[in-house]
Structures are given as C-alpha cells and as structure tokens.
Motif scaffolding. Structure first.
Motif, PDB file in Angstrom:
ATOM      1  N   UNK A   3      -9.780   1.650  68.188  1.00 59.87           N
ATOM      2  CA  UNK A   3     -11.199   1.648  67.808  1.00 59.87           C
ATOM      3  C   UNK A   3     -11.921   0.505  68.514  1.00 59.87           C
ATOM      4  N   UNK A   4     -11.286  -0.664  68.574  1.00 58.62           N
ATOM      5  CA  UNK A   4     -11.881  -1.801  69.274  1.00 58.62           C
ATOM      6  C   UNK A   4     -12.091  -1.479  70.754  1.00 58.62           C
ATOM      7  N   UNK A   5     -11.142  -0.768  71.349  1.00 59.48           N
ATOM      8  CA  UNK A   5     -11.291  -0.402  72.768  1.00 59.48           C
ATOM      9  C   UNK A   5     -12.487   0.514  72.971  1.00 59.48           C
ATOM     10  N   UNK A   6     -12.659   1.498  72.085  1.00 57.21           N
ATOM     11  CA  UNK A   6     -13.825   2.374  72.192  1.00 57.21           C
ATOM     12  C   UNK A   6     -15.112   1.573  72.096  1.00 57.21           C
ATOM     13  N   UNK A   7     -15.153   0.614  71.189  1.00 54.31           N
ATOM     14  CA  UNK A   7     -16.346  -0.207  71.040  1.00 54.31           C
ATOM     15  C   UNK A   7     -16.558  -1.089  72.263  1.00 54.31           C
ATOM     16  N   UNK A   8     -15.457  -1.608  72.821  1.00 54.58           N
ATOM     17  CA  UNK A   8     -15.569  -2.412  74.040  1.00 54.58           C
ATOM     18  C   UNK A   8     -16.065  -1.576  75.218  1.00 54.58           C
ATOM     19  N   UNK A   9     -15.787  -0.278  75.193  1.00 52.23           N
ATOM     20  CA  UNK A   9     -16.291   0.633  76.226  1.00 52.23           C
ATOM     21  C   UNK A   9     -17.765   0.958  76.036  1.00 52.23           C
ATOM     22  N   UNK A  10     -18.338   0.475  74.947  1.00 54.50           N
ATOM     23  CA  UNK A  10     -19.764   0.678  74.699  1.00 54.50           C
ATOM     24  C   UNK A  10     -20.092   1.752  73.698  1.00 54.50           C
ATOM     25  N   UNK A  11     -19.066   2.412  73.133  1.00 56.93           N
ATOM     26  CA  UNK A  11     -19.314   3.540  72.234  1.00 56.93           C
ATOM     27  C   UNK A  11     -19.652   3.067  70.823  1.00 56.93           C
ATOM     28  N   UNK A  12     -20.432   3.878  70.142  1.00 64.25           N
ATOM     29  CA  UNK A  12     -20.617   3.744  68.700  1.00 64.25           C
ATOM     30  C   UNK A  12     -19.558   4.627  68.041  1.00 64.25           C
ATOM     31  N   UNK A  13     -18.780   4.078  67.122  1.00 63.94           N
ATOM     32  CA  UNK A  13     -17.707   4.814  66.463  1.00 63.94           C
ATOM     33  C   UNK A  13     -18.121   5.122  65.030  1.00 63.94           C
ATOM     34  N   UNK A  14     -18.039   6.402  64.659  1.00 58.52           N
ATOM     35  CA  UNK A  14     -18.354   6.823  63.292  1.00 58.52           C
ATOM     36  C   UNK A  14     -17.166   7.604  62.743  1.00 58.52           C
ATOM     37  N   UNK A  15     -16.921   7.483  61.446  1.00 54.46           N
ATOM     38  CA  UNK A  15     -15.773   8.115  60.813  1.00 54.46           C
ATOM     39  C   UNK A  15     -16.210   9.213  59.852  1.00 54.46           C
ATOM     40  N   UNK A  16     -15.315  10.178  59.648  1.00 56.89           N
ATOM     41  CA  UNK A  16     -15.561  11.231  58.673  1.00 56.89           C
ATOM     42  C   UNK A  16     -14.225  11.710  58.136  1.00 56.89           C
ATOM     43  N   UNK A  17     -14.247  12.392  56.992  1.00 60.02           N
ATOM     44  CA  UNK A  17     -13.023  12.824  56.327  1.00 60.02           C
ATOM     45  C   UNK A  17     -12.946  14.344  56.250  1.00 60.02           C
ATOM     46  N   UNK A  18     -12.059  14.966  57.032  1.00 61.36           N
ATOM     47  CA  UNK A  18     -11.845  16.411  56.873  1.00 61.36           C
ATOM     48  C   UNK A  18     -11.298  16.775  55.494  1.00 61.36           C
ATOM     49  N   UNK A  19     -10.477  15.908  54.891  1.00 58.44           N
ATOM     50  CA  UNK A  19      -9.939  16.216  53.572  1.00 58.44           C
ATOM     51  C   UNK A  19     -11.037  16.319  52.521  1.00 58.44           C
ATOM     52  N   UNK A  20     -12.114  15.566  52.722  1.00 53.70           N
ATOM     53  CA  UNK A  20     -13.263  15.657  51.813  1.00 53.70           C
ATOM     54  C   UNK A  20     -14.220  16.754  52.249  1.00 53.70           C
ATOM     55  N   UNK A  21     -13.829  17.533  53.263  1.00 51.32           N
ATOM     56  CA  UNK A  21     -14.656  18.610  53.825  1.00 51.32           C
ATOM     57  C   UNK A  21     -15.998  18.081  54.298  1.00 51.32           C
ATOM     58  N   UNK A  22     -15.978  16.884  54.871  1.00 51.98           N
ATOM     59  CA  UNK A  22     -17.210  16.326  55.429  1.00 51.98           C
ATOM     60  C   UNK A  22     -17.475  16.960  56.788  1.00 51.98           C
ATOM     61  N   UNK A  23     -18.708  17.290  57.082  1.00 54.28           N
ATOM     62  CA  UNK A  23     -19.001  17.837  58.414  1.00 54.28           C
ATOM     63  C   UNK A  23     -18.860  16.757  59.476  1.00 54.28           C
TER      64      UNK A  23
END
Length: 449
Positions: free
Chosen positions: A261-281
């Motif tokens: 996750x830190x590498x993605x952020x260092x690459x400039x990305x915004x990282x967002x999380x979601x839960x398939x188990x909670x059936x979140x889109x």
C-alpha cells in the motif's frame, strides 16, 4: 542510528516465535515504549498479530524478496522512530535461502532462541548449543523456553545449558488460554478472534514473570545495533499520480503487505478500501487490486455479494485494470469447489474454476521478469485453478523444486497465484495497474544492467 533490536528465532515452525515476539511487543508497548516489529520472509498472518501487539504496521524482511537495500532502509527508518525493534524469524533459524540466521549475521542483530521444550529435558541443552554454534559468528542474545510444565521442568532445562549458550531468559508455561489458534494457511487472522487482545495480554503477563520480563529497560541497550541504510532501493516515480486504486480488504481478502500500500502511495496513487464480504460496491477507481486471503472460508457470502460483483463487472467492462492475486483470482472465477466437494459459484468474470485441496499445492519464492523490472514475491496456496486461457507469462521459482506460476490475462484482468512484493519493481506495479494503452516507460537497458 543505534536501537536495541532482537531477532526471535527457533529450531522449527510451531515453536512459539510469534507468541514470544507478540508478548515482547505487547509488554513493551504497555510500558509506553515505541516498538516496531518485522517478520522474516513472506507472511501475511503472523504480522497481523504482531501489529495488534505493537500498535504499528508490520513489514516483511526477506533478503531475496525485498533485496538487502530495502531491508536496510526499512530497519533504518524504524530505528529513527522506535525505542525497540523486534524481528520474528521464519521457520527454523537456519531454514530457507537466505535464512533468518543470515539476516541476523549480515545486519548484526542478536538472536533470541525460542524452543518448545514441552517434551524434553537434557536435549534442550544440545539443541540450544547447536543453534548457537552451527554458524560461527552468529550474534546471540540467549534462549527462552516455551510450553514448560512448571518450575521443576524449567530448572532442568536451565541446568542442561552449557557455558556460553545462555543467557537463560526463563520459560513460558504451557497454557491454551494464550495460544494463537491456527488453520490451513497458518495462524487464524487476529481480527477474527474477539479475545485476541486478551490473549496477547496474557502472553505479556507470562513474559513479565521471566528474567527477560524483569530486565530493567536500560539493560536492553546491550542489544543496541547500528542500523543504517545501505544502497538505495529501486527508484519510485509518480507513475500512478492522479489515479485512484481500489483495494479489497476484509477477512476474505486480508493477505496484503502494508508495504505494498505504501508503494502505491509512493507511486502517487490514492488508495481506497472496500469490503466484498459486506457487499460494498467497488468505489469509483482507475484500477482494482484484489489481494489474496480466505475466499474458501467465505465462499457463500462472496457468491451472494451481488452489489460487489456488479460493480466489479462494470469496472471490467469499462476496460479498467484489475490485478488479482491468489484468493482474489479465485473470487473472479466461475466456481470454487471446496474441500468437502461442494461447488460454489463465484463472480464469473474470469473463465475457469478452482478446486480446494487438503494439502499444500505450492509454496516458495518466485520472480516475474517484466519489461519494467523483475517483480519478486512468493506463492502459497492449497487450491488448483483450471483456467482455459493461454498464460501470457510465467513466474520463475527461486528454488529448484518450485513450479512456475502462470499469469493469465482476460480483458483488463491480470490474475495469478503469485503474491507480489511491490517495492521490488515499482515500474512493473504501475504497469499492472495502468490501462494497456497508457503504458509506463520500460526500464532502460542501462538501468537494467
């Protein structure tokens, strides 16, 4: 920068390394000290317990997977912020290539040996003597016995030590109330147990009763180590700047390195999380990363996660990239057959199916040679995928007995059993999560050399 540091190792897996490391972390954290914990080798489960015990994310250290420059850089950063650094070893002290012993010796970090002495007495001394002297020059901190029957048993174990093989740092009792439960891929995830903190506190209380737990804090400086960064790790550019990366994260998709996750952020990305188990889109995102985990334990809930499936399908239909690792790949398949023979429909976005096996199907370090650098990581799975696509690439196992892992492409989906360590090749990761018509510049021949 100098900081007290210990590498907690053992003769084999299952001796109690994680329990002792977590007990040490919890004990010192309760005293208000800043503790940073690391885990040797590829592992997603032990770090969850160590993070809960220390209150900080836990990175992995592997001289092959990370590279020595990355290992040294992470430890040097931790030394600037922490009062104490703890490193849990992997398997036995001398197991693996490179082993925990090699890391300890190369970086000068003292080894605290943990030995399950529940079924031994005098042999304890022979075992400790072998650990201590098998590799000349190994930095040594002493030994702690685990799963000991009582005070008399502990005295026999201490008496079995030869001069020079100590110090003896005491014994932890055999107590199911502070055991960390296991399942087929390792420890149960810490977040799944309502009494996880209570178990850690019980471990810390038991440690407090040992000579190691009673050691005054100034005495811990005997294990102070100079931790300085070495050569620079692979450069990270802003190749994902302005892009949003969605990451599945819950009990079914819990196998992700915080460092990724830190590498993605260092690459400039915004990282967002979601839960398939909670059936979140799936959140609105430019790319999706489905990490590994335990989809087989939650197959029915994933099968009924209609909102998640529909949103991932829209993402795929829009041609947006998906990187699916191991369990993340299983969720995309048409079906998953469980160990009991029951066939559960999955999301049907990747052709094929997988079958869970009662025994390990593959384990070991792997590398993927890409035009953007060699991406390193590992594989560890009990399932076998049956995918009617020609692989676009294969990983190369680092060990002679390993088997290559296929990389499959289906539209914008790239999927494999391969778990990648993103920091080993940031350009390659940026490519994984970029559209095909928006390629990241390849590594130049000069840089590759």
């Amino acid at each position: 920068m100098r900081c007290p540091a210990l590498l907690i190792a053992a003769p084999a897996s299952g001796q109690g390394k994680t329990s002792v490391t977590a007990a040490l972390a919890r004990w010192h954290a309760r005293q208000g000290r800043r503790v940073r914990v690391f885990k040797c080798g590829p592992d997603f489960l032990d770090p969850q317990w160590l993070a809960l015990a220390s209150g900080h994310p836990v990175d992995n250290l592997d001289l092959w997977m990370n590279g020595e420059a990355d290992v040294r850089a992470r430890l040097a950063r931790a030394a600037q912020q922490a009062d104490l650094i703890l490193i849990e070893g992997v398997m036995g002290l001398y197991d693996g290539e490179p082993s925990a012993a090699e890391l300890a010796q190369r970086l000068g970090i003292p080894v605290l040996a943990v030995v399950d002495a529940g079924a031994m007495a005098g042999t304890f001394g022979a075992l400790v003597h072998g650990l201590r002297h098998y590799r000349p020059g190994l930095p040594w901190a002493g030994v702690l016995a685990n799963r000991v029957a009582g005070a008399g048993h502990a005295q026999m174990l201490q008496a079995a030590l030869r001069d020079g093989d100590g110090p003896w740092w005491g014994a932890l009792p055999r107590d199911q109330g502070m055991a960390l439960p296991e399942r087929h891929l390792g420890l149960t995830q810490a977040g799944e147990l309502p009494d996880a903190r209570a178990r850690l506190d019980r471990l810390a209380d038991a440690l407090q009763a040992t000579p190691l737990g009673r050691l005054a804090w100034p005495e811990w400086q005997r294990w102070a180590v100079a931790l300085e960064p070495g050569d620079a790790p692979p450069a990270t550019g802003p190749w994902l700047a302005g892009r949003r990366i969605a990451v599945a994260r819950d009990a079914a998709f819990g196998f992700l390195y915080p460092a990724n996750v830190e590498t993605l952020q260092a690459l400039g990305a915004e990282v967002v999380f979601f839960s398939p188990l909670a059936d979140e889109p799936l959140p609105e995102a430019d790319a999706l990363w489905l990490p590994g985990g335990y989809p087989e334990l939650h197959a029915d809930r994933l099968a009924s996660a209609g909102r998640t499936r529909a949103s991932v399908q829209r993402h795929v239909q829009a041609g947006r990239p998906v990187w699916a690792e191991c369990g993340g790949m299983l969720a995309l398949l048409e079906a998953l057959t469980l160990v009991d023979g029951r066939r559960v429909p999955m999301w049907g976005l990747l052709p094929g199916q997988a079958v869970m096996r009662p025994r390990l199907a593959a384990l070991g370090p792997h590398a993927w040679a890409t035009p953007w650098g060699e991406l390193r990581g590992h594989t560890f799975h009990y399932s076998e995928a049956q995918i009617p696509l020609a692989p676009v690439a294969h990983t190369t196992p680092a060990r002679a007995h390993g088997r290559p892992e296929a990389i499959w492409r289906h539209g914008p989906i790239l999927a494999s059993y391969f778990h990648a360590w993103f920091a080993s090749a940031p350009r390659a990761v940026a490519q994984l999560l970029s559209p095909q018509d928006d390629r990241v510049p390849a590594v130049s021949q000069e840089a590759a050399a």
